[in-house]
Design a protein around this motif. Structure first.
Motif, PDB file in Angstrom:
ATOM      1  N   LEU A 172      62.638 -51.594  42.863  1.00 11.50           N
ATOM      2  CA  LEU A 172      61.447 -52.347  43.251  1.00 11.50           C
ATOM      3  C   LEU A 172      61.195 -52.140  44.743  1.00 11.50           C
ATOM      4  O   LEU A 172      62.137 -52.069  45.533  1.00 11.50           O
ATOM      5  N   VAL A 173      59.937 -52.052  45.118  1.00 13.23           N
ATOM      6  CA  VAL A 173      59.575 -51.864  46.518  1.00 13.23           C
ATOM      7  C   VAL A 173      58.805 -53.094  46.998  1.00 13.23           C
ATOM      8  O   VAL A 173      57.792 -53.477  46.405  1.00 13.23           O
ATOM      9  N   GLY A 174      59.314 -53.706  48.058  1.00 14.18           N
ATOM     10  CA  GLY A 174      58.654 -54.850  48.661  1.00 14.18           C
ATOM     11  C   GLY A 174      58.085 -54.478  50.022  1.00 14.18           C
ATOM     12  O   GLY A 174      58.715 -53.743  50.783  1.00 14.18           O
ATOM     13  N   ALA A 175      56.893 -54.984  50.322  1.00 11.79           N
ATOM     14  CA  ALA A 175      56.271 -54.755  51.632  1.00 11.79           C
ATOM     15  C   ALA A 175      56.226 -56.087  52.375  1.00 11.79           C
ATOM     16  O   ALA A 175      55.764 -57.093  51.835  1.00 11.79           O
ATOM     17  N   HIS A 176      56.712 -56.123  53.620  1.00 15.15           N
ATOM     18  CA  HIS A 176      56.861 -57.344  54.399  1.00 15.15           C
ATOM     19  C   HIS A 176      56.146 -57.196  55.739  1.00 15.15           C
ATOM     20  O   HIS A 176      56.241 -56.140  56.373  1.00 15.15           O
ATOM     21  N   LEU A 177      55.478 -58.258  56.150  1.00 10.16           N
ATOM     22  CA  LEU A 177      54.703 -58.219  57.389  1.00 10.16           C
ATOM     23  C   LEU A 177      55.461 -58.927  58.506  1.00 10.16           C
ATOM     24  O   LEU A 177      55.776 -60.124  58.408  1.00 10.16           O
ATOM     25  N   HIS A 208      55.332 -57.492  46.188  1.00 11.07           N
ATOM     26  CA  HIS A 208      55.790 -56.284  45.516  1.00 11.07           C
ATOM     27  C   HIS A 208      54.650 -55.282  45.437  1.00 11.07           C
ATOM     28  O   HIS A 208      53.511 -55.648  45.149  1.00 11.07           O
ATOM     29  N   CYS A 209      54.968 -54.022  45.659  1.00 12.89           N
ATOM     30  CA  CYS A 209      53.965 -52.968  45.509  1.00 12.89           C
ATOM     31  C   CYS A 209      53.608 -52.822  44.036  1.00 12.89           C
ATOM     32  O   CYS A 209      54.489 -52.770  43.170  1.00 12.89           O
ATOM     33  N   GLU A 210      52.313 -52.784  43.769  1.00 12.98           N
ATOM     34  CA  GLU A 210      51.841 -52.536  42.417  1.00 12.98           C
ATOM     35  C   GLU A 210      51.496 -51.047  42.327  1.00 12.98           C
ATOM     36  O   GLU A 210      52.272 -50.213  42.748  1.00 12.98           O
ATOM     37  N   GLN A 211      50.342 -50.680  41.791  1.00 13.54           N
ATOM     38  CA  GLN A 211      49.936 -49.271  41.750  1.00 13.54           C
ATOM     39  C   GLN A 211      49.200 -48.970  43.053  1.00 13.54           C
ATOM     40  O   GLN A 211      47.984 -48.786  43.089  1.00 13.54           O
ATOM     41  N   GLU A 212      49.958 -48.916  44.163  1.00 16.83           N
ATOM     42  CA  GLU A 212      49.385 -48.817  45.502  1.00 16.83           C
ATOM     43  C   GLU A 212      50.464 -48.397  46.480  1.00 16.83           C
ATOM     44  O   GLU A 212      51.651 -48.475  46.191  1.00 16.83           O
ATOM     45  N   SER A 213      50.047 -47.949  47.669  1.00 15.11           N
ATOM     46  CA  SER A 213      51.008 -47.616  48.713  1.00 15.11           C
ATOM     47  C   SER A 213      51.552 -48.894  49.338  1.00 15.11           C
ATOM     48  O   SER A 213      50.968 -49.980  49.195  1.00 15.11           O
ATOM     49  N   ALA A 214      52.672 -48.771  50.058  1.00 19.16           N
ATOM     50  CA  ALA A 214      53.281 -49.945  50.686  1.00 19.16           C
ATOM     51  C   ALA A 214      52.347 -50.560  51.731  1.00 19.16           C
ATOM     52  O   ALA A 214      52.234 -51.790  51.828  1.00 19.16           O
ATOM     53  N   VAL A 215      51.673 -49.729  52.513  1.00 20.07           N
ATOM     54  CA  VAL A 215      50.765 -50.268  53.528  1.00 20.07           C
ATOM     55  C   VAL A 215      49.562 -50.937  52.870  1.00 20.07           C
ATOM     56  O   VAL A 215      49.116 -52.000  53.303  1.00 20.07           O
ATOM     57  N   SER A 216      49.042 -50.350  51.796  1.00 17.63           N
ATOM     58  CA  SER A 216      47.933 -50.982  51.079  1.00 17.63           C
ATOM     59  C   SER A 216      48.358 -52.332  50.514  1.00 17.63           C
ATOM     60  O   SER A 216      47.594 -53.305  50.549  1.00 17.63           O
ATOM     61  N   CYS A 217      49.594 -52.407  49.999  1.00 16.30           N
ATOM     62  CA  CYS A 217      50.126 -53.679  49.502  1.00 16.30           C
ATOM     63  C   CYS A 217      50.175 -54.698  50.624  1.00 16.30           C
ATOM     64  O   CYS A 217      49.770 -55.857  50.446  1.00 16.30           O
ATOM     65  N   LEU A 218      50.650 -54.283  51.783  1.00 15.52           N
ATOM     66  CA  LEU A 218      50.766 -55.188  52.928  1.00 15.52           C
ATOM     67  C   LEU A 218      49.400 -55.738  53.341  1.00 15.52           C
ATOM     68  O   LEU A 218      49.245 -56.943  53.562  1.00 15.52           O
ATOM     69  N   VAL A 219      48.416 -54.858  53.433  1.00 17.76           N
ATOM     70  CA  VAL A 219      47.067 -55.277  53.825  1.00 17.76           C
ATOM     71  C   VAL A 219      46.492 -56.252  52.797  1.00 17.76           C
ATOM     72  O   VAL A 219      45.893 -57.279  53.148  1.00 17.76           O
ATOM     73  N   ARG A 220      46.691 -55.952  51.508  1.00 16.53           N
ATOM     74  CA  ARG A 220      46.191 -56.833  50.452  1.00 16.53           C
ATOM     75  C   ARG A 220      46.860 -58.198  50.506  1.00 16.53           C
ATOM     76  O   ARG A 220      46.184 -59.236  50.430  1.00 16.53           O
ATOM     77  N   GLU A 221      48.193 -58.212  50.623  1.00 14.37           N
ATOM     78  CA  GLU A 221      48.918 -59.483  50.638  1.00 14.37           C
ATOM     79  C   GLU A 221      48.549 -60.324  51.858  1.00 14.37           C
ATOM     80  O   GLU A 221      48.459 -61.554  51.776  1.00 14.37           O
ATOM     81  N   ALA A 222      48.329 -59.690  53.016  1.00 15.41           N
ATOM     82  CA  ALA A 222      47.962 -60.441  54.224  1.00 15.41           C
ATOM     83  C   ALA A 222      46.661 -61.205  54.009  1.00 15.41           C
ATOM     84  O   ALA A 222      46.520 -62.365  54.415  1.00 15.41           O
TER      85      ALA A 222
END
Length: 312
Positions: A172-177, A208-222
């Motif tokens: 699993l890949v997690g993106a953290h700000l 958690h990253c879905e069907q997306e890059s880690a940076v895209s996940c970070l921007v979305r979650e923020a």
């Protein structure tokens, strides 16, 4: 009910998935005895997989803030199920008759109850099946393959990790700000008291990253979690924690990114997940902080780009 003749459902197929709405989220639920929970759907023309044994789940709705929200809502609505843990497992595709392909996010979880006692609101029944029983069931090959892939991984992977392919283990890949204000304080959020992971504990803004890059996940979650606008061009990688949480858990790659600039003031956008945002002096963090969050902050401040945990 006697054995059904093997058959394929004409309403679904393996397709190239789309990374856009709408979509479907399903739950691959297993028990400690190696059985899998299948849902016999109504045999009604026009619905997805009519008359087939399938996974519980359904389409994403406007009020769902994530794919996990979708699958949890569907489990509650269809069967009164509220599992303590669900983790991303696969992304596949489905075809509705007369419509374009839709992506299917599959989550995996464990439950050891009696399906006959569940308040089923859709379909005919729920039953446990072993993977070897599924050749005789009317179900789509993609569902059968998902079950077998998971069952093979449970049988062969060390420390409970799920293997895919020749020796590969799903991570699993997690993106953290990591945000610092002008005073050098770090932004953390207090997780809801009913959260499955780390209740009443301070943690990074993360997902958690879905069907997306880690940076895209970070921007979305923020934006989704705190109403913050982050430009990908202002994001820099600062730390990676390669983590093995424990037996029966998938390994995780926790990626931490610093945003050099952002717009907005942190606000609670998901009150069922986060109770509030606060800025903390990194040298005086509160007592209840997620352990790997505390470690990651120390590593970032020391300029260390990589660490490991749980692999001993």
């Amino acid at each position: 009910m006697g054995p059904a003749e093997p058959a394929s459902c004409v309403c679904a197929d393996t397709v190239a998935v789309r990374d856009e709405e709408p979509g479907i989220a399903s739950a691959l639920i297993h028990n400690g005895g190696g059985e899998y929970l299948l849902h016999l759907r109504d045999d009604i023309p026009g619905i997805r997989e009519p008359g087939c044994w399938s996974l519980l789940g359904g389409a994403r709705e406007p009020g769902d803030r994530s794919w996990e929200d979708t699958v949890r809502r569907e489990l509650r609505e269809e069967a009164g199920l509220d599992l303590p843990a669900l983790e991303p497992f696969a992304v596949t595709g489905a075809v509705e008759e007369g419509s374009a392909p839709a992506s299917v996010r599959v989550y995996v979880g464990q439950w050891d109850g009696d399906p006959a006692r569940l308040p089923l609101t859709e379909g005919v029944m729920l039953r446990w099946f072993r993977p070897d029983d599924m050749d005789r069931l009317r179900m789509h090959p993609t569902t059968r393959d998902l079950v077998r892939t998971h069952a093979t991984g449970r049988a062969t992977a060390p420390s409970g990790a799920v293997r895919h392919g020749a020796g590969a283990v799903r991570h699993l890949v997690g993106a953290h700000l990591y945000l610092e204000d002008p005073a050098g304080r770090v932004l953390l959020g207090l997780r809801h008291h009913s959260a499955v992971f780390a209740p009443n504990t301070w943690h990074f803004l993360a997902g958690h990253c879905e069907q997306e890059s880690a940076v895209s996940c970070l921007v979305r979650e923020a934006e989704e979690e705190a109403g913050l606008g982050v430009d990908p061009r202002d994001v820099e990688f600062v730390h990676a924690l390669h983590q093995l949480p424990g037996p029966g858990r998938w390994p995780r790659l926790q990626l931490v990114f610093r945003a050099r600039a952002w717009t907005g003031v942190p606000e609670v956008r998901e009150p069922d997940k986060c109770l509030g945002w606060r800025w903390f002096d990194p040298a005086a963090l509160p007592e209840r902080v997620v352990p790997y969050t505390r470690e990651a902050i120390a590593h970032v401040r020391a300029g260390r780009p990589y660490s490991e945990a749980g692999w001993e």
